[in-house]
Write an enzyme that holds these catalytic residues in place. Structure first.
Site, PDB file in Angstrom:
ATOM      1  N   THR A   1       0.828  -1.210   0.000  1.00 48.05           N
ATOM      2  CA  THR A   1       0.000   0.000   0.000  1.00 48.05           C
ATOM      3  C   THR A   1       0.861   1.258   0.000  1.00 48.05           C
ATOM      4  OG1 THR A   1      -1.462  -1.275   1.421  1.00 48.05           O
ATOM      5  CG2 THR A   1      -1.971   1.053   1.188  1.00 48.05           C
TER       6      THR A   1
ATOM      7  N   GLU B   1      10.415   9.498   9.635  1.00 43.10           N
ATOM      8  CA  GLU B   1       9.206  10.259   9.981  1.00 43.10           C
ATOM      9  C   GLU B   1       7.944   9.409   9.853  1.00 43.10           C
ATOM     10  OE1 GLU B   1       8.919  13.812  11.045  1.00 43.10           O
ATOM     11  OE2 GLU B   1       7.187  12.620  11.597  1.00 43.10           O
TER      12      GLU B   1
ATOM     13  N   GLY C   1       1.740   8.047  10.872  1.00 42.63           N
ATOM     14  CA  GLY C   1       1.401   8.129   9.447  1.00 42.63           C
ATOM     15  C   GLY C   1       1.941   9.401   8.827  1.00 42.63           C
TER      16      GLY C   1
ATOM     17  N   ILE D   1       1.606  12.490   9.802  1.00 41.41           N
ATOM     18  CA  ILE D   1       1.781  13.662  10.684  1.00 41.41           C
ATOM     19  C   ILE D   1       3.262  13.888  10.972  1.00 41.41           C
ATOM     20  CG2 ILE D   1       1.056  14.729  12.851  1.00 41.41           C
ATOM     21  CD1 ILE D   1      -0.904  12.319  13.128  1.00 41.41           C
TER      22      ILE D   1
ATOM     23  N   GLU E   1      -2.149  -3.105   9.558  1.00 41.74           N
ATOM     24  CA  GLU E   1      -0.902  -3.755   9.169  1.00 41.74           C
ATOM     25  C   GLU E   1      -1.232  -5.061   8.443  1.00 41.74           C
ATOM     26  OE1 GLU E   1       2.433  -2.483  10.120  1.00 41.74           O
ATOM     27  OE2 GLU E   1       1.021  -0.835  10.233  1.00 41.74           O
TER      28      GLU E   1
ATOM     29  N   ASP F   1       1.729  -2.374  17.457  1.00 41.99           N
ATOM     30  CA  ASP F   1       2.119  -1.300  16.541  1.00 41.99           C
ATOM     31  C   ASP F   1       2.304   0.012  17.321  1.00 41.99           C
ATOM     32  OD1 ASP F   1       2.128  -0.157  13.616  1.00 41.99           O
ATOM     33  OD2 ASP F   1       0.681   1.073  14.704  1.00 41.99           O
TER      34      ASP F   1
ATOM     35  N   LYS G   1       5.813   2.333  18.107  1.00 42.51           N
ATOM     36  CA  LYS G   1       5.879   3.789  17.900  1.00 42.51           C
ATOM     37  C   LYS G   1       6.243   4.501  19.204  1.00 42.51           C
ATOM     38  CE  LYS G   1       2.464   3.538  14.178  1.00 42.51           C
ATOM     39  NZ  LYS G   1       1.022   3.474  13.873  1.00 42.51           N
TER      40      LYS G   1
END
Ligand code: HSE
Length: 458
Positions: free
Chosen positions: A14, A132, A137, A139, A193, A204, A208
């Site tokens: 994706t 980043e 995502g 941001i 995911e 996930d 992060k």
């Protein structure tokens, strides 16, 4: 403008497809970057959407990207797999660096598992690794925290870091959809995911949060070191209790803060009062709140405001935007300024608080087979564990709600015998609560494992 920047992409899922399409349609040209994609690694080139006109771009050999003589920058957007996949992905990123190619990655699991080796390779090669897209995502979070806010002193970071979980909880809260139904939509929309268990289990968001904890507090933690709870056991009735009795909703919150020189960190669904800004952040949106000590300077009203970053937290397009922001930055810096925030942090914390020592007020939802004396017995056990009960909440439920709480017909239980209720607790520790719940779980009348959630800020 000089010759085009040539990009090699590892991954054609994706995000890889979106990166390719944005580059192909000149999305970096606005700021003067002329770019092209020259090679894409994927294990399965057949039928990739967005690539139909350029089959020659594909290779099934990662070295054909990482060692390609014409590739200037490597974009690594391989979805997280198991430990073996991560080891292979680490080798490919290190190989790209050794070939003198800076890397922009969206692979947080890779950095959490193999960050030390990747930073070493980046330092040795003098090439940058930017990430980043790993958090939030589209941001911008990593850039602001490590550059714009470099002079702040972190007190806390917290927020909603998994778009899939926030989407599912929002759909359950606002449209009364079942958990399974909302998860299927999140997958169809490309938020989840490859293994959606990584989203709903909190793994996930944990990855992060660990990246954020490393760049803000200098804490290098591996998965499993912090308290983590997924959203899988949240039921539609929990939103009813939170809303009607607590004027609150339920959000999956990631939190890291320094308390007395120790780091407290967790990922867990929490009961969040409607008045807190987090409660209003819905859908796939991610949000990160950053509390700094410098801005919290003691002036009247100071401390009421955090730095807030919010926006689309998942999806191919948003993530590709973040990846290409890194590409733009690599071009601007000629890719030769190793971006090593982990090494440059002055550690703000000395230790990590053990999970059992985390303290909060709690929401505990019980499902029992109705009989007299249960509430009294539960409160006695909680009292013996030195836990103060705050309130007891009970609502009317439909037969369907009751049966779905324990599984239809489980143990011969019929709907009129199934009794859910919620007990809220004054501040206590996770360890004390766990001990009490272990004792409670042994009671015959307990039909389902009690669900316990911290109550935000209570
Ligand atoms: N699956 C992730 C999420 C996407 O739902 O937030 C970006 O990490």
């Amino acid at each position: 403008m000089g010759s085009p920047v040539r990009i090699g992409i590892l991954g054609a899922g994706t995000v890889g497809g979106a990166v390719h399409d944005l580059v192909a349609t000149g999305h970096l040209a606005r700021f003067g970057v002329d770019a092209e994609v020259v090679k894409v690694f994927t294990r399965r080139p057949e039928g990739k959407p967005g690539y139909a006109t350029a089959p020659e771009l594909f290779t099934t050999d990662p070295a054909a990207v990482t060692g390609h003589p014409d590739v200037d920058i490597v974009v690594e957007v391989l979805g997280a797999g198991g430990a073996e996949d991560l080891r292979a992905q680490k080798e490919w990123v290190v190989d790209a660096l050794r070939h003198g190619k800076p890397v922009a990655t969206a692979n947080k699991a890779l950095l959490v598992a193999h960050g030390a080796e990747i930073w070493t390779a980046a330092r040795e090669s003098g090439r940058a690794v930017r990430f980043e897209a790993c958090v939030g995502g589209g941001i911008p979070i990593i850039g602001p925290l490590t550059q714009s806010l470099a002079a702040e002193r972190p007190a806390a970071i917290y927020g909603l870091l998994n778009g899939t979980s926030n989407y599912i909880l929002t759909e359950m809260a606002q449209r009364s959809r079942s958990y399974e139904d909302a998860l299927a939509s999140a997958q169809a929309l490309g938020y989840a995911e490859a293994d959606p268990d990584a989203d709903v289990s909190g793994r996930d968001a944990e990855a992060k949060l660990l990246l954020l904890a490393s760049i803000t507090f200098g804490a290098r933690l591996m998965p499993g070191a912090i308290h983590r709870k997924g959203i899988e056991r949240i039921h539609a009735i929990d939103f009813l209790y939170a809303a009607r009795k607590g004027r609150a909703t339920i959000k999956s919150v990631a939190l890291a803060r320094g308390v007395d020189g120790a780091l407290e960190a967790m990922v867990s669904p929490m009961v969040v009062p409607e008045r807190h800004p987090i409660a209003g952040i819905d859908g796939v949106t991610n949000a990160l709140f950053f509390k700094g000590q410098v801005s919290d300077g003691g002036a009247p009203g100071a401390g009421d405001w955090d730095y807030v970053f919010a926006g689309p937290g998942a999806g191919g397009g948003a993530t590709a935007v973040a990846v290409l922001g890194d590409v733009q930055e690599l071009v601007a810096r000629s890719g030769d300024a190793p971006f090593l925030p982990v090494e440059s942090i002055v550690s703000g914390v000395d230790s990590v608080r053990p999970q059992d020592d985390l303290r909060a007020s709690f929401y505990v939802r019980f499902v029992v087979c109705d009989q007299s004396g249960i509430v009294g017995e539960l409160c006695q056990i909680l009292g013996e564990q030195r836990i103060n009960v705050s309130e007891i909440w009970q609502l009317e439920h439909t037969e369907e709600e009751l049966e779905s709480l324990v599984g239809r017909g489980k143990g011969g239980t019929v709907a009129h015998e199934i009794l859910p209720f919620v007990i809220t607790l004054e501040e206590t520790s996770v360890g004390q609560l766990r001990q009490a719940l272990e004792r409670i779980a042994q009671k015959d009348y307990v039909l389902a494992e009690p669900l316990w959630l911290p109550i935000w800020g209570a």
